[in-house]
Design an enzyme around this catalytic site. Structure first.
Site, PDB file in Angstrom:
ATOM      1  N   GLU A  54       0.837  -1.219   0.000  1.00  0.00           N
ATOM      2  CA  GLU A  54       0.000   0.000   0.000  1.00  0.00           C
ATOM      3  C   GLU A  54       0.867   1.263   0.000  1.00  0.00           C
ATOM      4  O   GLU A  54       0.472   2.294  -0.529  1.00  0.00           O
ATOM      5  CB  GLU A  54      -0.929  -0.001   1.228  1.00  0.00           C
TER       6      GLU A  54
ATOM      7  N   GLU B  59      -3.446 -10.010   3.424  1.00  0.00           N
ATOM      8  CA  GLU B  59      -4.354  -9.717   4.537  1.00  0.00           C
ATOM      9  C   GLU B  59      -5.451 -10.773   4.699  1.00  0.00           C
ATOM     10  O   GLU B  59      -5.784 -11.151   5.821  1.00  0.00           O
ATOM     11  CB  GLU B  59      -4.998  -8.337   4.348  1.00  0.00           C
TER      12      GLU B  59
END
Ligand code: COA
Length: 694
Positions: A518, A538
């Site tokens: 990210e 994730e």
């Protein structure tokens, strides 16, 4: 780590001492990130370790594991330790295969081409020789004499000593300019740090090469000045000595118990693990050369094995004893830290970091000072001065010792600021302090006309960043608002980059996972090495990428939408080729040096290289989740997946990027309250496979 002590004492001359006290040294010349150095030589093809005792074979195993195609000689004067070393190395390789850290084929390559020898002549073609014999100056000097007679004029020669300054060991060498101290920490095959000593006769190019070489082979080199015990052993031996000074008023077990607040294992537990008792010899030398206060505790000489407990178990203790122990043990570490910094023996950054990776501190000693606050540190230091007069006290105001970056290195390359995330012990995972430090550098130079742009990279060659620090998650699980706020706070760097006029380039040097990815995708461009891997793992933890991961990729590279569905929902990894195809990666690089070169060039082009994230809605293909969703062999949580799908779809439909980002934060808040997150995070921290039943 500690296998003996200084063999002979030569008093330190006053003027040398004054020089050490007065001057702020410049230990690092070209760069703080060692992999930015352009090495003057290639990796060694033939290497030798002299001394097959405690640490020598472990150094050999590290070298061979990092450079399996090279040839290694392990040398000793007797056969028995060589035989034992051979067994030890085979054992290490077997265990690595059992634990799936290595394939059988890799293990075979590591163990191939190792000669266990008593013949120094075998070393004639070595590029690097590391001496790891007993800590005795005449013996070491004799070894160097033998080595120098045999090896080439350009062979590098280093000594693994924990305490003897370089000028004493190398004083009889013909070519001391190719020699320095390289101090490893136990267990040397695995422990990350290596102190590399900067001393007056070593050629700067040799020092830079060693600095680069260790980092290129998976270690963390820390450059220190040439003083007794260098940097980290000053902390270690004085910590142990102070512990022994406290006896017999308190017990060894009580001392260990109190110190467990700061270290994973107390001083006596560690002393029991160390062969011999180096602390006496080292403090004796410090006493002879730097002052009476370093005198070794009487009990150190008479006790072989300390009666202590296993770390973590309970120990009874009156409150008074706890306070006495705590203050004295903190006093001695702080005193050493002030001395190391004031004399320029090591940098604040390396001292704070080195104590964590080499000595098992839970956080750096300068972090402990910060947490305690100025008044409490002053109280401890004043008390320590009364009880232990003579020990160094701070030369500067408290703020000076706190003014440094704990988690990043900042270098200047051709007018571009290169920010390196340095947390190799956790695969450069991001915590809020890491991102705050990155943000501070971006803010500081965003409007500086001398700075053209920025590069963000990771330390070492394994990871750019393995994501957000999973250890932080448990405290917010189940708390929706705290989780939303956490993602918002983490996003501060990204939001700042969105508005910058100067380019920020991600130089991805290995894994870019989760929060690390990210961060990379929010930079204005990405350059990546061929071994780079991009993944949002994730979902395997029962959570989602909440810092823009569910919305930004679709807006920046709509062509990759289907691939992003798979990445976010099924944890699919992609390599450089796929990332290049969808435009996510701008350029591929062959190695670290090429990577930084390309990233610096891009960042150096100024405003033209800034690409904004498109605003407005984005069309995405439908998300199809298999009936039994799996990532690798892991069955995923359907409950978590339904939250992810909803978040991606709502994010794509949002009118503005800012709304989409808020949807991402809210998605993270929702998923953090689901059972899957609890199970996934707990399982990771317990090093087991999660089992999702919803
Ligand atoms: N947060 C905190 N610590 C992390 C981390 C993270 N994101 N990623 C790795 N680490 C730590 C590990 O816990 C380990 O610490 P330890 O030595 O104290 O046990 C250390 O880094 C080395 O990792 P390890 O797992 O032993 O190395 P490996 O080569 O076997 O595996 C990874 C490397 C990156 C594949 C593995 O660590 C991993 O899956 N990490 C989690 C990645 C992730 O899910 N990131 C997204 C988070 S939102």
């Amino acid at each position: 780590m500690h296998s003996g002590g200084v063999g002979a004492c030569i008093p330190l001359r006053c003027e040398q001492m004054r020089k050490q006290m007065g001057e702020k040294k410049r230990l690092y010349y070209p760069y703080h990130n060692p992999l930015l150095v352009s090495p003057a030589r290639a990796l060694p093809k033939e290497m030798a370790v002299v001394g097959a005792g405690t640490i020598g074979p472990d150094i050999g195993y590290y070298l061979k594991r990092a450079m399996p195609d090279s040839k290694l000689f392990l040398v000793d004067v007797v056969e028995k330790p060589l035989k034992n070393a051979q067994k030890r190395l085979s054992g290490y390789a077997e265990r690595a295969v059992d634990r799936k850290k290595m394939t059988a084929q890799q293990a075979e390559a590591v163990l191939a081409d190792i000669s266990y020898t008593m013949a120094y002549e075998d070393l004639k073609d070595c590029d690097l020789v590391i001496e790891a014999a007993t800590e005795n100056i005449p013996l070491k000097q004799k070894i160097f004499e033998s080595i120098e007679k045999i090896v080439r004029a350009d062979t590098l020669i280093t000594s693994n000593t924990s305490s003897i300054p370089a000028d004493r060991i190398f004083s009889r060498m013909e070519r001391p300019d190719r020699a320095t101290v390289t101090h490893f920490f136990a267990p040397a095959w695995r422990s990350l740090p290596v102190e590399v000593v900067s001393w007056e006769k070593v050629n700067r190019e040799v020092l830079d090469y060693l600095f680069w070489l260790f980092a290129a082979t998976g270690k963390v080199p820390l450059i220190t000045d040439n003083v007794i015990c260098f940097m980290l052993d000053r902390v270690f031996v004085n910590w142990c000595n102070e512990a022994a000074q406290l006896l017999p008023d308190v017990t060894a077990s009580q001392v260990d118990k109190v110190t467990e607040e700061f270290v994973f294992a107390g001083p006596f537990f560690v002393l029991n693990m160390v062969n011999g008792n180096p602390v006496i010899i080292e403090t004796n030398t410090l006493q002879a050369e730097e002052g009476e206060h370093y005198k070794p505790a009487r009990l150190l000489a008479s006790v072989d094995r300390w009666h202590t407990h296993r770390p973590g178990t309970g120990v009874d203790m009156p409150r008074m004893s706890r306070e006495t122990i705590r203050d004295r043990m903190l006093g001695v570490i702080f005193s050493q830290c002030f001395d190391i910094i004031d004399r320029g023996i090591g940098t604040k950054e390396d001292l704070n970091f080195g104590c964590q990776i080499a000595l098992g501190f839970r956080e750096g000693p300068l972090d402990i000072m910060r947490d305690l606050g100025e008044d409490e540190v002053n109280r401890i230091m004043q008390k320590f001065d009364r009880e232990r007069p003579g020990y160094p006290q701070p030369n500067e105001a408290e703020g000076f010792y706190q003014d440094f970056n704990r988690y990043i290195l900042v270098d200047d390359v051709n007018g571009v600021k290169v920010i390196t995330i340095r947390r190799p012990q956790a695969m450069n995972a991001l915590n809020d302090e890491v991102t705050a430090e990155i943000l501070k550098v971006l803010e500081e130079y965003a409007h500086d006309p001398a700075v053209k742009g920025f590069v963000i990279t990771g330390y070492g060659s394994r990871a750019f960043s393995a994501g957000a620090d999973i250890g932080k998650f448990p405290e917010m699980l189940g708390n929706r608002d705290a989780s939303i706020q956490y993602s918002r706070d983490c996003a501060n760097v990204q939001l700042f980059m969105d508005r910058m006029q100067k380019p920020v380039v991600a130089a991805v040097n290995g894994m870019a996972l989760g929060g690390g990815l990210e961060l990379a995708i929010r930079c204005h461009s990405i350059v990546a090495t061929r071994n780079a891997v991009f993944q949002f793992p994730e979902i395997t933890l029962g959570i989602l990428p909440g810092i823009g991961g569910c919305v930004v990729p679709y807006r920046k590279w709509p062509k990759g939408a289907s691939l992003f569905h798979e990445m976010i929902c099924l944890g699919r990894r992609i390599g450089v080729e796929e990332a290049l195809n969808i435009g996510m990666v701008d350029e591929a690089a062959e190695d670290y040096s090429d990577l930084i070169g390309k990233a610096v060039n891009l960042a150096g082009t100024g405003g033209d290289a800034v690409k904004r994230i498109p605003d407005g809605r984005v069309q995405i293909p439908p998300i199809e989740i298999p009936s039994k969703p799996m990532a690798g062999g892991l069955a995923l949580s359907k409950e978590a997946l339904s939250i992810i799908v909803k978040t991606i779809e709502a994010g794509a439909a949002a009118e503005h990027l800012s709304d989409a980002l808020e949807i991402g934060y809210a998605g993270f808040g929702e998923i953090a309250c689901a059972d899957a997150a609890q199970e996934g995070i707990t399982a990771f921290l317990q090093k087991r496979r999660p089992e999702y039943n919803k």
